[in-house]
Write an enzyme that holds these catalytic residues in place. Structure first.
Site, PDB file in Angstrom:
ATOM      1  N   SER A  24      52.747  13.700  30.417  1.00 38.99           N
ATOM      2  CA  SER A  24      53.792  12.864  29.831  1.00 38.99           C
ATOM      3  C   SER A  24      54.947  12.703  30.827  1.00 38.99           C
ATOM      4  O   SER A  24      54.744  12.267  31.947  1.00 38.99           O
ATOM      5  CB  SER A  24      54.246  13.487  28.508  1.00 38.99           C
TER       6      SER A  24
ATOM      7  N   ASP B 284      48.663  11.055  24.091  1.00 40.61           N
ATOM      8  CA  ASP B 284      49.540  11.976  24.807  1.00 40.61           C
ATOM      9  C   ASP B 284      48.826  13.271  25.202  1.00 40.61           C
ATOM     10  O   ASP B 284      48.251  13.966  24.372  1.00 40.61           O
ATOM     11  CB  ASP B 284      50.723  12.290  23.883  1.00 40.61           C
TER      12      ASP B 284
END
Length: 384
Positions: A63, A185
């Protein structure tokens, strides 16, 4: 064998003599995710750039950690800071009221498009030259199996890779498709991809954390006796934020998780998940999830399963960091005090404070590392 430690801006906790034994091995840099809390990582990496410090053979990020690594490899100090301080605080990136009232998702594409254009303009060509034959990878999570995967950074599809590692469930409209597979994610399964660095033969592993070191100590000493209840404490913490009874007839989080666990135990048609990696999942700024749930959005099975994966893999990662295999050393760079920022909706003041914490910790680490190198050289000279 004390082969783990940490360094912050004004404190260290590691065995220097032992660390010297690993410093000559393959060295990996691992950057944890954490949304806006990645401003600390941006500060650490800027300190590395200002110090002309790059002893690494491989890079792993999740991320915001992956994006910060791109800025580092592209040799663009303050770019990671600008992304988090300027772009993620803009209403075009996220507006809480628009999210609640109209289900407007985070403007990830808008923010990444800004990074590709002046005045930011990530210099991918420079990054490729700097990377050369070294490996750099972003952690992502398969949307169908919740397994962690690792995609090359700074390749031709680098922008889609960044989209995938940042695709926070429930805050983006859909998973990101790459090569016929869908990803979300990386923090769901690998917000601290330290085990992957070890599996790829890194033996000197430097981890930039976005958590206060006390959390490391607490997690390393508290291990559940019953593996079947690994998730209960974290779930209880989330549950405490919500009302005891959300709406009549709706399941609580605990009830939902128990149901999913029972289903997984009795379902013989699916193999168990291969949970090897973990980390603190950017849970979409938990206040957003709480408000969304209170307004009637149900916790669906997919989110429940992601919670299960996240908390189990996080526990495994904490155990790995606290007691690594004997053939490697894990050194953490951590904040000197709890970060003022949160994963989303942080103030400029909090972000700037945490960026400075990162700078200070980064400079301290460079000093310590150079001291260890000198110690290693002196030891080799004496042995010869």
């Amino acid at each position: 064998m004390d082969n783990s430690g940490f360094i912050c801006s004004h404190n260290t906790a590691y065995n220097p003599e032992l660390f010297t034994q690993y410093i000559g091995g393959k060295t990996a840099l691992v950057a944890q995710g954490g949304g806006q809390r990645g401003i600390f990582t941006a500060g650490v990496l800027d300190a590395f750039l200002y110090s002309n410090f790059d002893p690494f053979d491989a890079f792993y990020g999740t991320s915001a950690g992956a994006l910060n690594l791109c800025a580092y490899l592209c040799r663009q100090p303050t770019l990671g800071k600008s992304f988090l301080l300027d772009l993620t605080t803009d209403d075009r990136f996220f507006n809480l009221f628009s999210f609640i009232r109209q289900k407007h998702y985070i403007g990830l594409d808008w923010a990444l498009n800004q990074i590709c254009s002046p005045p930011y303009k990530l210099d991918i060509d420079m990054g490729k030259k700097v990377l050369r034959d070294r490996g750099a990878f972003a952690a992502v999570t398969r949307a169908d199996t919740f397994h962690d995967n690792y995609l090359p950074l700074l390749a031709e599809d680098w922008l889609d890779v960044i989209r995938a590692t940042c695709a926070i469930p429930n805050l983006v409209s859909r998973p990101i498709s790459l090569s016929g597979k869908e990803f979300v994610d990386g923090g769901v399964s690998a917000s601290i991809p330290v085990q992957e660095a070890w599996r790829r033969e890194a033996r000197n592993i430097i981890v930039i954390r976005t958590e206060f070191p006390e959390s490391r100590e607490a997690n390393s000493t508290q291990k559940p006796a019953d593996k079947d209840v690994w998730y209960k404490s974290p779930i209880d913490n989330i549950q405490s934020f919500w009302s005891e009874q959300i709406d009549k007839g709706k399941k609580s989080v605990d009830e939902f998780i128990e149901e999913r666990l029972l289903q997984s135990r009795t379902d013989t048609t699916h193999s168990s998940l291969d949970l090897l990696n973990g980390g603190r999942w950017l849970f979409g700024a938990d206040s957003v999830y709480r408000l969304s749930h209170l307004l009637g959005n149900r916790l669906d099975a997919g989110i429940a399963d992601m919670l299960m994966v996240h908390y189990q893999t996080y526990a495994l990662t904490q155990e790995f960091i606290a007691a690594p295999p004997e053939d490697c050393f894990v050194m953490q760079i951590v904040p000197a005090e709890p970060l003022h920022s949160s994963s989303l909706m942080s103030s400029h003041e909090a972000l700037l404070f945490d960026y400075q914490q990162g700078l200070n910790a980064g400079y301290r680490f460079v000093d310590e590392y150079q001291k260890i190198l000198r110690m290693r050289i002196a030891t080799q000279h004496c042995n010869n």
